[in-house]
Design an enzyme around this catalytic site. Sequence first.
Site, short mmCIF file in Angstrom:
data_model
loop_
_atom_site.label_atom_id
_atom_site.label_comp_id
_atom_site.label_asym_id
_atom_site.label_seq_id
_atom_site.Cartn_x
_atom_site.Cartn_y
_atom_site.Cartn_z
N GLU A 1 0.84 -1.21 0.00
CA GLU A 1 0.00 0.00 0.00
C GLU A 1 0.86 1.25 0.00
OE1 GLU A 1 -2.55 1.55 -0.53
OE2 GLU A 1 -4.31 0.91 0.60
N ASP A 2 0.29 2.35 -0.45
CA ASP A 2 1.01 3.62 -0.40
C ASP A 2 0.96 4.21 1.00
OD1 ASP A 2 -1.74 4.02 -0.62
OD2 ASP A 2 -1.63 5.55 -2.17
N ASP B 1 -4.10 5.36 6.39
CA ASP B 1 -4.61 6.60 6.97
C ASP B 1 -5.60 6.20 8.08
OD1 ASP B 1 -5.59 9.18 7.35
OD2 ASP B 1 -6.45 9.40 5.37
N PHE C 1 -2.02 16.36 4.15
CA PHE C 1 -2.43 15.76 2.89
C PHE C 1 -1.22 15.68 1.97
CE2 PHE C 1 -4.19 15.42 -1.33
CZ PHE C 1 -5.07 14.37 -1.12
N ARG D 1 0.46 11.98 -9.18
CA ARG D 1 0.99 10.65 -8.86
C ARG D 1 2.40 10.47 -9.42
NH1 ARG D 1 -3.33 7.55 -7.00
NH2 ARG D 1 -5.34 7.92 -7.97
P1 IMP Z 1 -7.64 4.78 4.62
O1 IMP Z 1 -8.67 3.77 4.21
O2 IMP Z 1 -8.25 5.96 5.30
O3 IMP Z 1 -6.53 4.17 5.47
O4 IMP Z 1 -7.04 5.38 3.33
C1 IMP Z 1 -6.19 4.74 2.56
C2 IMP Z 1 -6.16 5.32 1.16
O5 IMP Z 1 -6.50 6.72 1.13
C3 IMP Z 1 -4.75 5.24 0.68
O6 IMP Z 1 -4.52 4.01 0.02
C4 IMP Z 1 -4.63 6.44 -0.24
O7 IMP Z 1 -4.97 6.06 -1.54
C5 IMP Z 1 -5.60 7.44 0.31
N1 IMP Z 1 -4.91 8.48 1.13
C6 IMP Z 1 -4.79 8.53 2.46
N2 IMP Z 1 -4.09 9.62 2.86
C7 IMP Z 1 -3.74 10.27 1.73
C8 IMP Z 1 -2.99 11.47 1.47
O8 IMP Z 1 -2.46 12.16 2.37
N3 IMP Z 1 -2.85 11.81 0.17
C9 IMP Z 1 -3.38 11.09 -0.87
N4 IMP Z 1 -4.09 9.95 -0.66
C10 IMP Z 1 -4.27 9.55 0.61
MG MG Z 2 -4.09 3.59 -1.86
#
Ligand code: IMP
Ligand code: MG
Length: 176
Positions: free
Chosen positions: A99-100, A103, A153, A166
Amino acid sequence: MIKESDLKVLFDSNLIQQEITKLGQTLNKTYGDEEVYLICVLKGSVMFMVDLSKHLKMPVKMEFIRLSSYGSNFASSGKVNAVDISLPDLNGKNVLIIEDIIDTGHTAKFLVDFINLNFKVTDLKFCSLLDKRVKREVDIDADYYCFEVDDKFLVGYGLDYDGYYRNIPYIGYVEV
Ligand code: IMP
Ligand code: MG
């Protein structure tokens, strides 16, 4: 619309590559000669998957799935949209999710639950380039990560704002 000149550099390209190299070495030690299925979560993880995989010495297979949770704003929706989650038979396999960023953790939890529900894998680990731990809403942690980040962000190196940025080779942030 954010302009690239508004971005502040958080992690430059060299630092990202250094940390990925170290992570690759750790994974080589962990898995030895065992085969691993890498599951890349599109689209954000594509850069990380490509660069990390080049360091890996064990036999790997690469799978790509597409999930989305963000709209065009700065906040995680908490809802996970499985755009394309077709996977091969992972029973008895070592699986490493790539994963990137984690969050809120909803995406990670969704994926781990999905794999455990559908397969009896031998081993399941979660690897994330970034860990935004302060934002976590569900109880899930990365087994491996490169950087812990604050509640900003972030864009670049796979991470997008409304689909853009990206492709930039560093990770930057905008003040919101
Ligand atoms: P989560 O489900 O809230 O943990 O979010 C995960 C996904 O939200 C990641 O795989 C990202 O694609 C996107 N995401 C979360 N934080 C950021 C950010 O700071 N910038 C851009 N995309 C984000
Ligand atoms: Mg992602």
